[in-house]
Design an enzyme around this catalytic site. Structure first.
Site, PDB file in Angstrom:
ATOM      1  N   HIS A   1      63.467 -22.221  25.180  1.00 22.26           N
ATOM      2  CA  HIS A   1      62.807 -20.919  25.040  1.00 22.26           C
ATOM      3  C   HIS A   1      63.548 -19.999  24.077  1.00 22.26           C
ATOM      4  O   HIS A   1      63.009 -18.972  23.643  1.00 22.26           O
ATOM      5  CB  HIS A   1      62.670 -20.253  26.408  1.00 22.26           C
ATOM      6  CG  HIS A   1      61.453 -19.388  26.536  1.00 22.26           C
ATOM      7  ND1 HIS A   1      60.721 -18.951  25.461  1.00 22.26           N
ATOM      8  CD2 HIS A   1      60.833 -18.881  27.637  1.00 22.26           C
ATOM      9  CE1 HIS A   1      59.713 -18.202  25.869  1.00 22.26           C
ATOM     10  NE2 HIS A   1      59.759 -18.150  27.186  1.00 22.26           N
TER      11      HIS A   1
ATOM     12  N   ASP B   1      58.850 -19.978  21.360  1.00 22.01           N
ATOM     13  CA  ASP B   1      58.149 -19.022  22.221  1.00 22.01           C
ATOM     14  C   ASP B   1      57.011 -19.730  22.962  1.00 22.01           C
ATOM     15  O   ASP B   1      56.533 -20.790  22.532  1.00 22.01           O
ATOM     16  CB  ASP B   1      57.580 -17.868  21.399  1.00 22.01           C
ATOM     17  CG  ASP B   1      58.666 -17.024  20.755  1.00 22.01           C
ATOM     18  OD1 ASP B   1      59.783 -16.973  21.317  1.00 22.01           O
ATOM     19  OD2 ASP B   1      58.404 -16.428  19.689  1.00 22.01           O
TER      20      ASP B   1
END
Length: 285
Positions: free
Chosen positions: A257, A261
């Site tokens: 992450h 995204d």
């Protein structure tokens, strides 16, 4: 009897009965207390279906198994995972695969799902090169790779290994299948070379027929993504307002992450979905 046992603090569940139909007598209760609550000598013998198990076993995690455990722990500790799951209609893909297997040459391997998924990943990465990458979190450097060196997580007698199909972008379905079989076989029989077990840029992890409904794969550090197909199963779905039976598969994929995204992860998986649902487009362009 029950009142007496309650007053004595004895759970009758553990008191063997010698009366008719196993009924517990006062003598049984007295004997149970006299033994300190232990089972009588007539308790089920070892190996009986309902024999009590005792003891513990300590197993030292050493060698390759320990290295695998440490690598997994390191990946989870260092990488904030995000997992995205999508269902894919693979009916057309399965029809194509069955046709190709029925008409293949003798020297060609039988095709399973993986060569098609590998190609879909290669094509999807063209628009998102940041997913085909290694992230050095200590230096803060993301290295994007032009070639797709595809890791194939494989269960071996020595534990989980990740043999690598190099330059997956330059292989057709047959060549991909042959190379997957070759490097996976080498990993399983212990003949794989160091370079065949390292250098992957993105990984597929598949449990085959044990693929379950969904799972949360752990990224192969320092990569930033891992793709995990689940089992293919016939399901009733709605198409154009009609209930029909289709061959469906969930795809469970995890991403770093810090680099990928949620939106980009979804776009990547949706691209794979589109390619697998329209398999004729896999090798077009």
């Amino acid at each position: 009897m029950r009142n007496r046992a309650r007053d004595l603090g004895v759970d009758l569940t553990f008191v063997p009965g010698s009366g008719p139909a196993g009924r517990i007598t006062h003598e049984d209760l007295d004997g149970f207390i006299a033994r300190g609550g232990a089972q009588p000598a007539t308790a089920p013998a070892a190996g009986s279906t309902f024999a009590r198990a005792e003891g513990t076993t300590e197993v030292r995690i050493i060698g390759l198994r320990r290295k695998i455990a440490e690598k997994m722990a390191d990946s989870v500790r260092r990488i904030p995972h995000i997992t995205y799951v999508e269902e894919i209609d693979v009916t057309a893909l399965e029809e194509l695969r069955a046709h190709l297997n029925a008409t293949k040459a003798k020297d060609q391997p039988k095709l399973n799902l993986l060569p098609f998924l590998a190609r879909a990943i290669v094509v999807a990465l063209r628009d998102q090169p940041q997913i085909n990458a290694h992230y050095d979190d200590e230096a803060g450097v993301l290295t994007q790779h032009a070639p797709v060196h595809l890791g194939i997580a494989a269960q071996t007698p020595n534990g989980l290994m990740v043999p690598v199909v190099r330059h997956a972008e330059a292989r057709d379905a047959w060549d991909t299948a042959l190379e997957i079989a070759r490097v996976s076989g080498a990993a399983k029989d212990g003949s794989a070379k160091r370079e065949e077990l390292s250098g992957s840029t993105i990984t597929i992890t598949s449990l085959g027929t044990l693929g379950g409904v969904v799972h949360t794969p752990i990224i192969n550090h320092p990569e930033v993504a891992i793709v995990g197909p689940n089992k293919i199963a016939e399901r009733v779905v709605v198409r154009d307002g009609q209930m029909v039976v289709r061959k469906m598969m969930n795809l469970s994929s995890s991403f770093d992450h810090r680099i990928v995204d949620g939106h980009d992860a979804a776009v990547f998986v949706q691209r794979i979905k589109g390619l697998l649902e329209q398999p004729a487009t896999l090798w077009m362009g």
